[in-house]
Design a protein around this motif. Structure first.
Motif, PDB file in Angstrom:
ATOM      1  N   ASN A  22     -15.305  -0.319  -6.017  1.00 19.72           N
ATOM      2  CA  ASN A  22     -15.869   0.144  -4.745  1.00 19.72           C
ATOM      3  C   ASN A  22     -15.032  -0.019  -3.552  1.00 19.72           C
ATOM      4  O   ASN A  22     -15.195   0.022  -2.405  1.00 19.72           O
ATOM      5  N   GLN A  23     -13.700  -0.688  -3.577  1.00 20.63           N
ATOM      6  CA  GLN A  23     -12.813  -1.138  -2.742  1.00 20.63           C
ATOM      7  C   GLN A  23     -11.849   0.337  -2.250  1.00 20.63           C
ATOM      8  O   GLN A  23     -10.877   0.381  -2.553  1.00 20.63           O
ATOM      9  N   LYS A  24     -12.720   1.231  -1.736  1.00 22.07           N
ATOM     10  CA  LYS A  24     -12.027   2.380  -1.298  1.00 22.07           C
ATOM     11  C   LYS A  24     -11.101   2.181  -0.238  1.00 22.07           C
ATOM     12  O   LYS A  24     -11.174   1.498   0.809  1.00 22.07           O
ATOM     13  N   LEU A  25     -10.011   2.998  -0.167  1.00 20.57           N
ATOM     14  CA  LEU A  25      -8.985   3.059   0.650  1.00 20.57           C
ATOM     15  C   LEU A  25      -9.456   3.488   2.006  1.00 20.57           C
ATOM     16  O   LEU A  25      -9.278   3.034   2.944  1.00 20.57           O
ATOM     17  N   TRP A  26     -10.125   5.006   1.889  1.00 18.58           N
ATOM     18  CA  TRP A  26     -10.571   5.529   3.250  1.00 18.58           C
ATOM     19  C   TRP A  26     -11.940   4.996   4.019  1.00 18.58           C
ATOM     20  O   TRP A  26     -12.684   5.770   3.877  1.00 18.58           O
ATOM     21  N   THR A  27     -11.969   3.733   4.199  1.00 23.87           N
ATOM     22  CA  THR A  27     -13.047   3.310   4.981  1.00 23.87           C
ATOM     23  C   THR A  27     -12.405   2.452   6.143  1.00 23.87           C
ATOM     24  O   THR A  27     -11.298   1.721   5.972  1.00 23.87           O
ATOM     25  N   LEU A  28     -13.319   2.292   7.193  1.00 27.30           N
ATOM     26  CA  LEU A  28     -12.636   1.686   8.318  1.00 27.30           C
ATOM     27  C   LEU A  28     -12.540   0.248   8.248  1.00 27.30           C
ATOM     28  O   LEU A  28     -11.799  -0.516   8.658  1.00 27.30           O
ATOM     29  N   SER A  29     -13.272  -0.402   7.240  1.00 29.27           N
ATOM     30  CA  SER A  29     -13.070  -1.809   6.908  1.00 29.27           C
ATOM     31  C   SER A  29     -12.096  -2.002   5.858  1.00 29.27           C
ATOM     32  O   SER A  29     -11.725  -3.202   5.844  1.00 29.27           O
ATOM     33  N   SER A  30     -11.452  -1.061   5.383  1.00 26.66           N
ATOM     34  CA  SER A  30     -10.240  -1.451   4.740  1.00 26.66           C
ATOM     35  C   SER A  30      -9.076  -1.996   5.342  1.00 26.66           C
ATOM     36  O   SER A  30      -8.588  -0.956   6.082  1.00 26.66           O
ATOM     37  N   ILE A  31      -8.623  -3.104   4.846  1.00 27.99           N
ATOM     38  CA  ILE A  31      -7.340  -3.449   5.607  1.00 27.99           C
ATOM     39  C   ILE A  31      -6.152  -3.046   5.075  1.00 27.99           C
ATOM     40  O   ILE A  31      -5.219  -2.824   5.874  1.00 27.99           O
ATOM     41  N   ARG A  32      -6.249  -2.592   4.233  1.00 33.20           N
ATOM     42  CA  ARG A  32      -5.165  -1.851   3.461  1.00 33.20           C
ATOM     43  C   ARG A  32      -4.914  -0.390   4.317  1.00 33.20           C
ATOM     44  O   ARG A  32      -3.729  -0.080   4.545  1.00 33.20           O
ATOM     45  N   LEU A  33      -5.991   0.402   4.741  1.00 37.92           N
ATOM     46  CA  LEU A  33      -5.940   1.502   5.591  1.00 37.92           C
ATOM     47  C   LEU A  33      -5.283   1.112   6.777  1.00 37.92           C
ATOM     48  O   LEU A  33      -4.585   1.871   7.383  1.00 37.92           O
ATOM     49  N   GLN A  34      -5.844  -0.032   7.399  1.00 38.07           N
ATOM     50  CA  GLN A  34      -5.335  -0.345   8.655  1.00 38.07           C
ATOM     51  C   GLN A  34      -3.990  -0.712   8.787  1.00 38.07           C
ATOM     52  O   GLN A  34      -3.229  -0.419   9.720  1.00 38.07           O
ATOM     53  N   THR A  35      -3.633  -1.289   7.858  1.00 34.24           N
ATOM     54  CA  THR A  35      -2.018  -1.731   7.543  1.00 34.24           C
ATOM     55  C   THR A  35      -1.138  -0.357   7.529  1.00 34.24           C
ATOM     56  O   THR A  35      -0.299  -0.275   8.102  1.00 34.24           O
ATOM     57  N   ALA A  36      -1.713   0.752   6.651  1.00 37.44           N
ATOM     58  CA  ALA A  36      -1.168   1.855   6.609  1.00 37.44           C
ATOM     59  C   ALA A  36      -0.904   2.655   7.869  1.00 37.44           C
ATOM     60  O   ALA A  36       0.023   3.206   8.162  1.00 37.44           O
ATOM     61  N   LEU A  37      -1.898   2.603   8.642  1.00 44.71           N
ATOM     62  CA  LEU A  37      -2.028   3.350   9.762  1.00 44.71           C
ATOM     63  C   LEU A  37      -0.993   2.704  10.816  1.00 44.71           C
ATOM     64  O   LEU A  37      -0.435   3.281  11.477  1.00 44.71           O
ATOM     65  N   MET A  38      -1.112   1.296  10.794  1.00 42.02           N
ATOM     66  CA  MET A  38      -0.340   0.673  11.834  1.00 42.02           C
ATOM     67  C   MET A  38       1.285   0.794  11.475  1.00 42.02           C
ATOM     68  O   MET A  38       2.241   1.187  12.307  1.00 42.02           O
ATOM     69  N   LEU A  39       1.403   0.932  10.045  1.00 41.14           N
ATOM     70  CA  LEU A  39       2.867   1.254   9.940  1.00 41.14           C
ATOM     71  C   LEU A  39       3.372   2.554  10.004  1.00 41.14           C
ATOM     72  O   LEU A  39       4.491   3.019  10.454  1.00 41.14           O
ATOM     73  N   CYS A  40       2.264   3.798  10.055  1.00 37.42           N
ATOM     74  CA  CYS A  40       2.498   4.884  10.680  1.00 37.42           C
ATOM     75  C   CYS A  40       2.737   5.047  11.922  1.00 37.42           C
ATOM     76  O   CYS A  40       3.768   5.617  12.282  1.00 37.42           O
TER      77      CYS A  40
END
Length: 448
Positions: A22-40
């Motif tokens: 259930n560790q989905k990427l496209w959730t606001l709580s995902s630190i992975r998504l936050q990291t990807a967006l910051m790199l973007c």
């Protein structure tokens, strides 16, 4: 009693597996998504800084005004225009075309030098810190550029600032790809690379639109506003990155144990062992067929991008930004499709090769058709080029993903090495195309 403990441990293991699923990427709580967006955003800031000079220098360099005798007697528009130019003369310089070329070239020379030094720098510093340092070099250069132009008016000093900014720019892509190699499992790497590299198109496209608008302002001389604005935006991002960013999942203060386990794949001890800095196997990297294939693709993409973006697009300004917006969409679509395919059990190598074939053959076909369509309809020709640019997005789950997968420990090294080929393609294309078309051209798209 023992049987009860075993049953409880089994239930905990099953529960942990369910949580990992259930560790989905496209959730606001995902630190992975936050990291990807910051790199973007880091790449977007880089695109703003790189693209600003291309348009700002048009307003920065003073136009040669006609003499009084050359002005028609019944015309007042030129007189008014001359008056406005005289008012803004303090914000302008009299640089020749050759001197302007030196300013542009200095940026790319700085980026080239950074590529050669990236492997050594990453071994000495944390990639998170290097990324902040690289962006701060651009912030300093952006803030100093207006003062240098207005008060010194010597192109050499501005070229030195652009060299410094180019050096910082050259560090961003290797650091970003290195961080992606540590933060994302194989089934999410293509999506992460797509998010990261989309920042380039976003930054360059926004730079085209915003810089043109800011140059038209009468307040502050017009063009200096662009450098000041982009400098503050980048500075704000650096602060955000220092507070929230991290080079590795284990060093993040915000990641949960469940998400960390999902990323590492229950290989904590092995991952800690991988964190040991190893000597770079230069011989194996330079002789690797896989790495060489990555480099050839990087060269081809940069060469064709330079050609595609400069085929009569100056006749209609809207076409300059359209390909960038198209690539922003196609990169995400191809990246998501590739990772979804991997989750269905298709080998990652097969997926990478398939999307690379789409990027090379399909986009190449569109490029070859464009000159033929130009004789029929210029609009159809440009649509063919825009389609080719969109298909280039398949390079993200193609060779771009291979960079972060082939040897994660040496991602920065491989990224820097392939960028050498990319730089050669960017430098070589304008000269060869200029010879073939007898028209001088220059490229504004360096990184993709």
């Amino acid at each position: 009693m023992n049987q009860g403990l075993l049953t409880q441990k089994a239930l905990e293991s099953i529960r942990a597996l369910d949580e990992n699923k259930n560790q989905k990427l496209w959730t606001l709580s995902s630190i992975r998504l936050q990291t990807a967006l910051m790199l973007c955003l880091s790449m977007a800031c880089n695109g703003l800084m790189r693209g600003s000079m291309s348009l700002a220098i048009v307003c920065m360099v003073a136009r040669k005004l006609p003499s009084f005798e050359e002005i028609p007697q019944n015309s007042t528009s030129l007189l008014v225009e001359g008056k406005e130019d005289s008012f803004n003369r303090e914000f302008q310089v009299d640089w020749s075309s050759e001197e302007q070329g030196h300013v542009h070239t200095a940026f790319y020379i700085g980026a080239f030098i950074a590529i050669l030094a990236t492997d050594w720098i990453i071994r000495k510093m944390d990639p998170r810190t290097i990324l902040s340092f690289a962006l701060l070099l651009n912030v300093i250069g952006a803030f100093l550029t207006p003062f240098t132009v207005i008060f010194l008016k010597i192109h050499f000093y501005v070229a030195a600032l652009r060299f410094m900014m180019g050096f910082g720019s050259g560090l961003i892509a290797p650091c970003g790809l290195f961080i992606i190699s540590k933060w994302f499992p194989i089934t999410e790497k293509s999506t992460a690379v797509a998010i990261f590299t989309t920042g380039n198109q976003l930054g360059v496209a926004l730079s085209m639109v915003l810089t043109a608008k800011l140059c038209q302002l009468s307040w502050g001389g017009g063009w200096p506003n662009a450098f000041v604005l982009y400098g503050f935006l980048t500075l704000f991002f650096v602060i955000l990155w220092q507070l929230r960013g991290s080079s590795r999942p284990r060093s993040s203060k915000y990641i949960t144990a469940t998400e960390l386990e999902y990323i590492t794949g229950r290989r904590g001890i092995k991952c800690r062992a991988k964190s040991v800095v190893l000597d770079t196997p230069w011989r194996n990297i330079l002789l690797s067929k896989c790495v060489f294939a990555i480099c050839v693709n990087a060269f081809a993409q940069s060469f064709v991008l330079t050609e595609a973006l400069k085929m009569d697009v100056d006749t209609n300004g809207i076409w300059c930004s359209v390909p960038f917006f198209i690539q922003m969409v196609t990169k995400m679509l191809f990246g998501l499709s590739a990772d979804a395919t991997k989750k269905r059990g298709v080998p990652a190598t097969s997926v990478t090769k398939a999307f690379n074939v789409v990027a090379t053959f399909a986009s190449g076909s569109c490029i070859m058709v464009a000159p033929i369509l130009a004789n029929v309809s210029p609009t159809l020709s440009m649509l063919s080029i825009c389609l080719a640019m969109g298909l280039f997005g398949a390079f993200v789950p193609g060779y771009n993903t291979a960079i972060v997968c082939v040897a994660p420990q040496f991602t920065a090294t491989i990224s820097s090495y392939q960028q050498l080929y990319s730089q050669v393609g960017s430098f070589l294309a304008p000269f060869l195309i200029g010879i073939l078309t007898t028209r001088p051209i220059s490229s504004i798209c360096w990184s993709h």
